[in-house]
Design a protein around this motif. Structure first.
Motif, PDB file in Angstrom:
ATOM      1  N   UNK A 154      26.418   0.555  -7.392  1.00  0.00           N
ATOM      2  CA  UNK A 154      25.431   1.483  -7.946  1.00  0.00           C
ATOM      3  C   UNK A 154      25.309   2.763  -7.130  1.00  0.00           C
ATOM      4  N   UNK A 155      26.021   2.848  -6.005  1.00  0.00           N
ATOM      5  CA  UNK A 155      25.823   3.949  -5.074  1.00  0.00           C
ATOM      6  C   UNK A 155      26.308   5.276  -5.634  1.00  0.00           C
ATOM      7  N   UNK A 156      27.427   5.279  -6.318  1.00  0.00           N
ATOM      8  CA  UNK A 156      27.975   6.533  -6.837  1.00  0.00           C
ATOM      9  C   UNK A 156      27.000   7.208  -7.796  1.00  0.00           C
ATOM     10  N   UNK A 157      26.443   6.431  -8.731  1.00  0.00           N
ATOM     11  CA  UNK A 157      25.488   6.986  -9.692  1.00  0.00           C
ATOM     12  C   UNK A 157      24.231   7.474  -8.987  1.00  0.00           C
TER      13      UNK A 157
ATOM     14  N   UNK B 172       0.787  -1.230   0.000  1.00  0.00           N
ATOM     15  CA  UNK B 172       0.000   0.000   0.000  1.00  0.00           C
ATOM     16  C   UNK B 172       0.816   1.275   0.000  1.00  0.00           C
ATOM     17  N   UNK B 173       2.094   1.191  -0.386  1.00  0.00           N
ATOM     18  CA  UNK B 173       2.977   2.357  -0.375  1.00  0.00           C
ATOM     19  C   UNK B 173       3.094   2.957  -1.775  1.00  0.00           C
ATOM     20  N   UNK B 174       3.406   4.240  -1.786  1.00  0.00           N
ATOM     21  CA  UNK B 174       3.530   4.953  -3.052  1.00  0.00           C
ATOM     22  C   UNK B 174       4.940   4.808  -3.614  1.00  0.00           C
ATOM     23  N   UNK B 175       5.021   4.576  -4.915  1.00  0.00           N
ATOM     24  CA  UNK B 175       6.313   4.518  -5.602  1.00  0.00           C
ATOM     25  C   UNK B 175       6.560   5.847  -6.291  1.00  0.00           C
ATOM     26  N   UNK B 176       7.768   6.404  -6.080  1.00  0.00           N
ATOM     27  CA  UNK B 176       8.110   7.713  -6.642  1.00  0.00           C
ATOM     28  C   UNK B 176       9.476   7.631  -7.314  1.00  0.00           C
ATOM     29  N   UNK B 177       9.859   8.707  -7.975  1.00  0.00           N
ATOM     30  CA  UNK B 177      11.192   8.781  -8.569  1.00  0.00           C
ATOM     31  C   UNK B 177      12.222   9.050  -7.476  1.00  0.00           C
ATOM     32  N   UNK B 178      13.489   8.785  -7.783  1.00  0.00           N
ATOM     33  CA  UNK B 178      14.555   9.086  -6.830  1.00  0.00           C
ATOM     34  C   UNK B 178      14.575  10.568  -6.482  1.00  0.00           C
ATOM     35  N   UNK B 179      14.353  11.412  -7.476  1.00  0.00           N
ATOM     36  CA  UNK B 179      14.350  12.858  -7.249  1.00  0.00           C
ATOM     37  C   UNK B 179      13.244  13.268  -6.284  1.00  0.00           C
ATOM     38  N   UNK B 180      12.036  12.733  -6.499  1.00  0.00           N
ATOM     39  CA  UNK B 180      10.915  13.078  -5.622  1.00  0.00           C
ATOM     40  C   UNK B 180      11.152  12.563  -4.209  1.00  0.00           C
TER      41      UNK B 180
END
Length: 269
Positions: free
Chosen positions: A73-76, A49-57
């Protein structure tokens, strides 16, 4: 629990944390997730029931960001997040071998970073999560981190210089026990037991021994001696283990794991 928390990287560990927070009383509207694939985002929404958003949001909205992506993948990810993460945010990293300084150098000055090394038993709420504060993390940040990780097991605070050793012991630790169970199962088959029976015998023995270690307060040597009768079966088995250098091999294996963690921390992937 009124603050917003975003989980970036919803693989097995990330989803386990999400599930643990919900069981602990967090409201779905206070939790955000990010997912690379739309199908995965829909799956998480349907299940939790959680909302999925962009990394920026997520970076703009959440008070706490849990970064549960792979170390490589952490640096990117940080490059993407950096323009949007304010200095009053809390960054929790669950990436093995990545020091808090890595985040502090790439994000806003003074940002609070907490490094956590969980292990896979968080999937069954029996995890061990080792927590270390970065340069700007205060008591409130450690308490918030513990609030997130305690529903999926036990937490332990240590100074960050001990994280490589903790990674070798508990981060990788479950694999050593699986390896031991695999070998003991093969031995049981060699001794004439069906695989399923050998497996059940070993797994229940492991569970019982672990509970006794946790709850009795006794030193493991004392517990072992209680099973080891003079001239009995157990002492003969232990003699063979010592003869083949099993204790030395275990110490060497953990040293190798610690050294590899140090290599990852230095960027030698």
């Amino acid at each position: 629990m009124t603050q917003k928390v975003a989980v970036l990287g919803t693989g097995k560990i990330g989803e386990a944390l999400l599930s643990g927070m919900l069981r602990a009383g967090w409201k779905p509207e206070n939790l955000l997730v990010t997912a690379r694939r739309p199908a995965r985002a829909q799956e998480l929404h349907a299940r939790h029931g959680v909302e999925s958003v962009s990394n920026e949001e997520a970076a703009k909205t959440a008070d706490t960001l849990i970064l549960a992506v792979k170390p490589q993948d952490m640096s990117a990810l940080l490059e993407e997040l950096a323009p949007h993460v304010a200095a009053d945010r809390l960054i929790i990293s669950a990436a093995a071998g990545v020091p808090t300084s890595f985040f502090e150098e790439r994000l806003a000055d003074g940002i609070a970073v907490v490094r956590v090394m969980p292990n896979t038993p968080v999937l069954v709420d029996e995890g061990m999560s080792v927590i270390s504060a970065g340069s700007h993390a205060a008591e409130e940040h450690l308490l918030r981190t513990e609030e997130i990780f305690q529903p999926v097991g036990k937490t332990l605070r240590i100074p960050e210089y001990q994280q490589d050793a903790a990674t070798a012991l508990s981060g990788s630790g479950p694999a050593y026990f699986y390896y031991l169970v695999e070998a003991m199962t093969d031995a049981g088959i060699l001794l004439g037991l069906p695989r399923a029976q050998a497996h059940d015998l070993i797994v229940q023995s492991a569970i019982g021994a672990a509970v006794m270690l946790r709850d009795s307060g006794e030193h493991p040597v004392k517990l072992r001696e209680a099973v080891t009768s003079p001239a009995g079966t157990t002492i003969n088995a232990i003699r063979e283990l010592e003869k083949h250098g099993v204790r030395h091999a275990l110490i060497a294996a953990l040293e190798a794991a610690r050294d590899r963690s140090r290599e990852l921390a230095s960027g030698n992937g």
